[in-house]
Write a protein that holds these residues in place. Structure first.
Motif, PDB file in Angstrom:
ATOM      1  N   ALA A 150      -4.816   9.329   2.564  1.00  0.00           N
ATOM      2  CA  ALA A 150      -6.018   8.762   3.161  1.00  0.00           C
ATOM      3  C   ALA A 150      -6.292   7.339   2.676  1.00  0.00           C
ATOM      4  O   ALA A 150      -6.715   6.479   3.449  1.00  0.00           O
ATOM      5  N   GLY A 151      -6.034   7.067   1.395  1.00  0.00           N
ATOM      6  CA  GLY A 151      -6.257   5.721   0.879  1.00  0.00           C
ATOM      7  C   GLY A 151      -5.360   4.694   1.547  1.00  0.00           C
ATOM      8  O   GLY A 151      -5.800   3.602   1.906  1.00  0.00           O
ATOM      9  N   GLU A 174      -7.957  -1.100   7.709  1.00  0.00           N
ATOM     10  CA  GLU A 174      -8.794  -2.256   7.396  1.00  0.00           C
ATOM     11  C   GLU A 174      -8.031  -3.560   7.596  1.00  0.00           C
ATOM     12  O   GLU A 174      -8.524  -4.482   8.242  1.00  0.00           O
ATOM     13  N   TYR A 181       0.858  -1.170   0.000  1.00  0.00           N
ATOM     14  CA  TYR A 181       0.000   0.000   0.000  1.00  0.00           C
ATOM     15  C   TYR A 181       0.899   1.227   0.000  1.00  0.00           C
ATOM     16  O   TYR A 181       1.842   1.304   0.797  1.00  0.00           O
ATOM     17  N   HIS A 192     -13.785  -1.609  -2.116  1.00  0.00           N
ATOM     18  CA  HIS A 192     -13.779  -2.716  -1.162  1.00  0.00           C
ATOM     19  C   HIS A 192     -13.298  -4.003  -1.831  1.00  0.00           C
ATOM     20  O   HIS A 192     -12.488  -4.733  -1.264  1.00  0.00           O
ATOM     21  N   ASP A 250      -6.649   4.126   5.034  1.00  0.00           N
ATOM     22  CA  ASP A 250      -7.831   3.264   4.971  1.00  0.00           C
ATOM     23  C   ASP A 250      -7.413   1.801   4.826  1.00  0.00           C
ATOM     24  O   ASP A 250      -7.897   0.929   5.545  1.00  0.00           O
ATOM     25  N   GLU A 251      -6.497   1.554   3.911  1.00  0.00           N
ATOM     26  CA  GLU A 251      -6.030   0.184   3.683  1.00  0.00           C
ATOM     27  C   GLU A 251      -5.341  -0.373   4.926  1.00  0.00           C
ATOM     28  O   GLU A 251      -5.569  -1.521   5.314  1.00  0.00           O
ATOM     29  N   LYS A 258      -9.481  -3.937  -2.287  1.00  0.00           N
ATOM     30  CA  LYS A 258      -8.726  -4.241  -1.067  1.00  0.00           C
ATOM     31  C   LYS A 258      -8.798  -5.727  -0.726  1.00  0.00           C
ATOM     32  O   LYS A 258      -7.798  -6.320  -0.338  1.00  0.00           O
TER      33      LYS A 258
END
Length: 184
Positions: free
Chosen positions: A109-110, A117, A8, A89, A113-114, A92
């Protein structure tokens, strides 16, 4: 199947030239170690740098991109495997399911998020894959402090901190990955 590493990272280069340098070092190192790169299939920013470096070093690449980002992230269609999903979703999920370990490089931000999660999935016992924060030039120090704060304030067990290894650069990430590949 070779050991696969989900990376990521940012769709931008960021302000510090070390981020791009370390992205290229990681991509090259994964390829030289015979590890497959699994990533977001973009050809921009750190995503493009890590993938191009892996390809230049003869590595195998597996990219996953949602259709709404094909233009924005310039879908890198010359990968060994190029998958287009309907949603973020799905992207990922496919990335994690096709990886043995996860590396989180500097990003926005991405990437956050990854990271959260995959960390939550680990906390819930949905996977036992190593998660490594590549803390290039202390980029993730505030995230590390936030994680400590969450534990200190009683919102997570201290075991949460054990799910994440912190490495300062690509060389140390690769050493940790190489040490763990015998487990698959």
């Amino acid at each position: 199947m070779s050991y696969s590493v989900c990376v990521y990272c940012g769709s931008r280069f960021g302000n510090n030239p070390a981020y791009e340098r370390e992205a290229r070092a990681l991509g090259t190192g994964l390829a030289e170690a015979g590890m497959r790169l699994v990533y977001g299939a973009g050809d921009v920013g750190l995503m493009g740098a890590v993938a191009s470096a892996a390809q230049s070093a003869g590595g195998t690449t597996f990219g996953v991109i949602p259709k709404h980002l094909l233009d924005r992230e310039v879908g890198k269609t010359d990968l060994d495997t190029f998958i287009v999903t309907e949603t973020m979703h799905e992207r990922k999920k496919v990335m994690v399911m096709n990886a043995d370990a996860i590396v989180v490089m500097p990003g926005g931000a991405g990437s956050l998020d990854e990271f959260f999660e995959v960390l939550t999935w680990r906390q819930l016992g949905l996977h036992e894959k190593p998660i490594i924060l590549m803390n290039t030039d202390d980029y993730w120090d505030k995230l590390i402090a936030l994680s400590d704060h969450v534990v200190d304030q009683g919102f997570a067990d201290s075991s949460l901190l054990d799910f994440v290894a912190i490495c300062p650069d690509a060389a140390s990430v690769l050493a940790k990955l190489n040490a763990g590949t015998h487990k698959t």
